[in-house]
Design a protein around this motif. Structure first.
Motif, PDB file in Angstrom:
ATOM      1  N   TRP A 110      30.760  32.997  48.233  1.00 49.36           N
ATOM      2  CA  TRP A 110      30.378  33.609  46.959  1.00 49.36           C
ATOM      3  C   TRP A 110      30.697  35.105  46.940  1.00 49.36           C
ATOM      4  O   TRP A 110      30.846  35.699  45.854  1.00 49.36           O
ATOM      5  N   LEU A 137      36.467  39.520  40.339  1.00 50.49           N
ATOM      6  CA  LEU A 137      36.051  39.955  39.006  1.00 50.49           C
ATOM      7  C   LEU A 137      36.271  41.459  38.826  1.00 50.49           C
ATOM      8  O   LEU A 137      36.767  41.901  37.777  1.00 50.49           O
ATOM      9  N   LEU A 162      37.005  33.218  48.751  1.00 58.48           N
ATOM     10  CA  LEU A 162      36.660  32.081  47.900  1.00 58.48           C
ATOM     11  C   LEU A 162      37.221  30.771  48.464  1.00 58.48           C
ATOM     12  O   LEU A 162      36.627  29.707  48.274  1.00 58.48           O
ATOM     13  N   GLY A 206      33.759  36.194  44.814  1.00 55.46           N
ATOM     14  CA  GLY A 206      33.726  36.177  43.351  1.00 55.46           C
ATOM     15  C   GLY A 206      33.637  37.551  42.715  1.00 55.46           C
ATOM     16  O   GLY A 206      34.469  37.910  41.868  1.00 55.46           O
TER      17      GLY A 206
END
Length: 345
Positions: free
Chosen positions: A324, A331, A85, A327
């Motif tokens: 991306w 999570l 990120l 991410g």
């Protein structure tokens, strides 16, 4: 005060380690990602190995196995995810198509052993000592083959690797082959810097691990949860600090190599050494859900590494990991940690 002091020395040790490793890679003409996947990761996984072997001797199966698998999850989902990120991480196709498959294959092998033993022995299932010997033998083979792969790397020097990476970095990002003042040092000084950095990183991280574990025990958190979250994150602290120090100093390939190498070593080295010391029961009878390792930890590890394999496949086609991609990894780590506490309470 101990925690603050530990973090300070941890950062200082990481600086020495990154500087020494990148300069050694430059001098030897080895890609930094290879140095990260072998020498650096071998040092940063030492805390996991020490914790798991001691846990095996003391009969704490949940701590030994949970620490190894939890560290793989923390390294890949949290550390690599956050790093991805922050910057566009480089993807060396030659290395990732080899070490990357060893990483995934090692995880599948460990899961296969656990589920196979559970199908045969049920609640008495354990990773026997001969499995540990097999894992350690595979570790030795991996280290030898990694050196051979590095010698056959199509890029003759780390400079060429970094030049290739520079084509994919975003404007304003810095990429350095090695710090000029460091590369002027002699070989012994560089090795001494790197080893000193490893020692400081390991012992400083130990302070944070002990403090977190003691606090969790007093609160009443189950052992297997402590192992797979607090202890695993604590023993992964060296990888975290070394990885972000590498990014800050312009050596992102060290983070990529360290994460992949640490995952391999957590399975082959940490689990292998622990199960060689004593058979590791797979079922934690003291936990609220005794089969939590089989139903949550192993599936989470395989899911995260499968997603990581997909990212590697896409990244090696363009030479870098897109931001991306980090991410979903972060999570998944958050969901994994929350799920453990929900199930165990």
């Amino acid at each position: 005060m101990y925690a603050i002091g530990g973090l300070y020395f941890l950062q200082m040790g990481a600086e020495w380690l990154v500087e020494g490793a990148s300069a050694i890679a430059y001098r030897l003409g080895m890609p930094e990602v290879v140095v990260g996947a072998t020498i650096v990761s071998l040092g940063t996984t030492a805390p996991e190995c020490a914790v798991s072997v001691l846990a095996a001797f003391n009969g704490n199966a949940g701590l030994a196995l949970g620490n190894a698998v939890g560290s793989v999850i923390a390294d890949t989902a949290l550390i690599f995810g956050l790093g991805c990120l922050l910057v566009r991480l480089p993807a060396d196709k030659y290395i990732l198509s080899r070490q990357g498959w060893v990483q995934y294959g090692s995880a599948v092998l460990l899961a296969g052993i656990c589920y196979f033993q559970f199908s045969r022995q049920g609640a008495e299932a354990s990773i026997e000592r001969y499995y540990g010997v097999i894992l350690l033998a595979l570790l030795a083979a991996y280290m030898v083959i990694s050196v051979r792969w590095s010698r056959r790397h199509p890029n003759e020097t780390t400079a060429r690797v970094s030049e290739n990476i520079a084509e994919h970095v975003e404007p304003g990002e810095k990429v350095h082959v090695a710090d000029e003042h460091v590369t002027k040092k002699g070989p012994l000084a560089l090795w001494g810097m790197m080893i000193a950095g490893l020692v400081v990183v390991i012992f400083s991280g130990h302070v944070a691990i002990e403090a977190a574990s003691e606090l969790a025990v007093r609160i009443g958190i189950p052992q297997v949860v402590i192992a797979a979250t607090l202890v695993a994150l604590g023993t992964s602290l060296p990888e975290l600090v070394v990885g972000f120090t590498a990014i800050r100093r312009g050596h992102p390939e060290l983070l990529v190599g360290n994460v992949i190498g640490a995952d391999i070593l957590n399975i082959l080295f940490v689990t292998g050494a622990a199960s060689s010391a004593a058979a590791l029961p797979i079922i934690d009878s003291a936990a609220k859900v005794p089969e939590i390792f089989l139903y949550l930890h192993l599936p989470a590890m395989l899911l995260i590494l499968t997603y990581f394999r997909i990212c590697i496949f896409k990244a090696t086609r363009v030479g870098h990991f897109d931001r991306w991609m980090g991410g979903p990894l972060v999570l998944m780590y958050v969901v994994y940690v929350v799920s453990q506490f929900v199930v165990s309470m």
